[in-house]
Design an enzyme around this catalytic site. Structure first.
Site, mmCIF file in Angstrom:
data_model
loop_
_atom_site.group_PDB
_atom_site.id
_atom_site.type_symbol
_atom_site.label_atom_id
_atom_site.label_comp_id
_atom_site.label_asym_id
_atom_site.label_seq_id
_atom_site.Cartn_x
_atom_site.Cartn_y
_atom_site.Cartn_z
ATOM 1 N N LYS A 34 0.846 -1.207 0.000
ATOM 2 C CA LYS A 34 0.000 0.000 0.000
ATOM 3 C C LYS A 34 0.880 1.255 0.000
ATOM 4 C CE LYS A 34 -0.325 -0.172 5.043
ATOM 5 N NZ LYS A 34 -1.158 -0.639 6.178
ATOM 6 N N ARG A 130 -10.693 0.300 15.391
ATOM 7 C CA ARG A 130 -10.567 1.129 14.193
ATOM 8 C C ARG A 130 -11.528 0.600 13.126
ATOM 9 N NH1 ARG A 130 -4.755 1.583 11.208
ATOM 10 N NH2 ARG A 130 -5.295 -0.562 10.708
ATOM 11 N N TYR A 254 15.337 29.986 8.340
ATOM 12 C CA TYR A 254 14.100 30.726 8.617
ATOM 13 C C TYR A 254 13.888 30.887 10.115
ATOM 14 C CZ TYR A 254 12.423 30.352 3.799
ATOM 15 O OH TYR A 254 12.258 30.454 2.459
ATOM 16 N N MET A 302 11.871 24.344 2.374
ATOM 17 C CA MET A 302 11.143 23.512 1.420
ATOM 18 C C MET A 302 12.084 22.630 0.594
ATOM 19 S SD MET A 302 8.445 24.586 -1.555
ATOM 20 C CE MET A 302 7.134 25.119 -0.474
#
Ligand SMILES: *Cc1c(COP(=O)(O)O)cnc(C)c1O
Length: 359
Positions: A34, A130, A254, A302
């Site tokens: 998956k 779940r 940053y 990023m």
């Protein structure tokens, strides 16, 4: 080309699948592919396991169709079953094994007109809360589904919540819950994820469901992949694209959140959060340059991040930086960043090219 690549060792995946099978001789195993094979590329992983794997497990019909296109015969298990009534037709055309975890799903299956019957896995909610039926509902649906035109094999499945915590009482209770249903006539049974494959033989049943172990990461905090005999699969490799010297009191990145406490040599690395590197990784998270661990400093950008090279005088622009991989376990990076290997691997973004080899 931007210097960032995920190198993927397909022979290591085959090795790790064999480790799972060796843990449980005589049992079969769905290789869990998956989420694009936990970020490794479902097509390539399915092709690599084409002759070895007894089956594959996926999270959606779309993922199942991709596997079926590469493998005519393998059993393919839909782990959450179908999400809508019309999906049962497609599941039958693709020849899938489907989980049934709820009454609406079971009703939709019984209302479907299928070209051929499906292998069905009734999912027991053994305690994770779940997905799945209660024990009483499993008994009821077992009776209602047995011998219907839509059902070929009727099987039982459940999933552990805490198999990665060794000696967990929860796991004991879930196992007992599962065992209490085995007086019903099921063709096949499946319970074990990677953690249970590696440490709970009583949970092996007929079909294993190894996921993370195939990709060479450990489901356990305190047991390394290496100790478990698993080989690392993905090495994420970037490059030092710039180096500068800064003075005491000067900041990096940053928010100027990291400030040099000594004269420092700062390297800029070609990997950032848009590649899947966790933005919340704190200063100190390790990366590897010239075989040596160096700490992340400042906020992750990023497309880039910074490392402190002050203790690695030889480092030069152009040096390879292992973000994680063969020499720096993804689990070590994940622990430093407050997450798990599963998340780091499955979140490597599509812009990172995958390169495949058999080592
Ligand atoms: C993802 C998944 C697995 C594989 O779990 P790992 O911990 O990666 O081995 C097994 N079973 C189910 C139901 C899953 O969703």
């Amino acid at each position: 080309m931007r210097p960032l690549v995920a190198s993927i060792d397909l022979s290591a995946i085959r090795h790790n699948y064999a480790v799972a099978k060796r843990c449980a001789p005589g049992r079969q195993a769905f290789a869990v592919v998956k989420a694009n094979a936990y970020g490794h590329g479902a097509r390539e992983v399915v092709a690599a396991l084409h002759d070895e794997a007894d089956g594959f497990a996926v999270a959606s019909l779309e993922e199942a169709a991709e596997v079926r296109a590469l493998h005519d015969e393998a059993r393919i298990l839909l782990l959450e079953g179908c999400f809508a009534a019309q999906e049962y037709q497609v599941a039958a055309q693709l020849g899938l094994d489907v989980v049934l975890h709820s009454a609406p799903q079971a009703q939709q299956l019984l209302a479907a007109r299928l070209g051929r019957p499906l292998n069905v896995w009734l999912k027991l909610d053994s305690g994770m809360h779940r997905l799945g039926f209660s024990e009483a509902a499993v008994r009821e649906w077992h009776a209602r589904l047995c011998g219907t035109a839509q059902v070929a094999e009727l099987n039982l499945l459940s999933h552990f919540a805490c198999a990665d915590e060794r000696g967990s009482e929860m796991t004991e209770q879930q196992l007992e819950h599962f065992l209490s249903l085995l007086n019903l006539d099921f063709a096949q049974r499946s319970l074990a994820n990677s953690a249970a494959i590696l440490t709970i033989p009583a949970a092996h049943m007929d079909w294993l469901r190894p996921g993370i172990m195939l990709y060479g990461a450990s489901p356990f905090r305190e047991l390394s992949a290496e100790v478990l005999g698993l080989k690392p699969v993905m090495s994420l490799t970037a490059e030092l694209i710039a180096i500068r010297e800064i003075n005491v009191g000067e900041a990096v990145g940053y928010g100027a959140s990291w400030v040099a406490a000594r004269p420092s040599r700062i390297g800029t690395v070609s990997c950032g959060y848009a590649d899947g590197y966790p933005r919340h990784a704190p200063s100190g998270t390790p990366l590897l340059v010239r075989g040596q661990r160096v700490p992340l400093v400042g906020r992750v950008s990023m497309d880039m991040l910074a490392v402190d090279l002050s203790d690695l005088a030889e480092a030069q622009v152009g040096d390879a930086v292992q973000v994680w991989g063969a020499q720096l376990p993804v689990d070590e990076v994940a622990q430093a960043a407050g997450t798990i290997g599963y998340e780091l691997l499955s979140k490597v973004t599509p812009r990172v090219p995958r390169r495949y080899f058999s080592g």
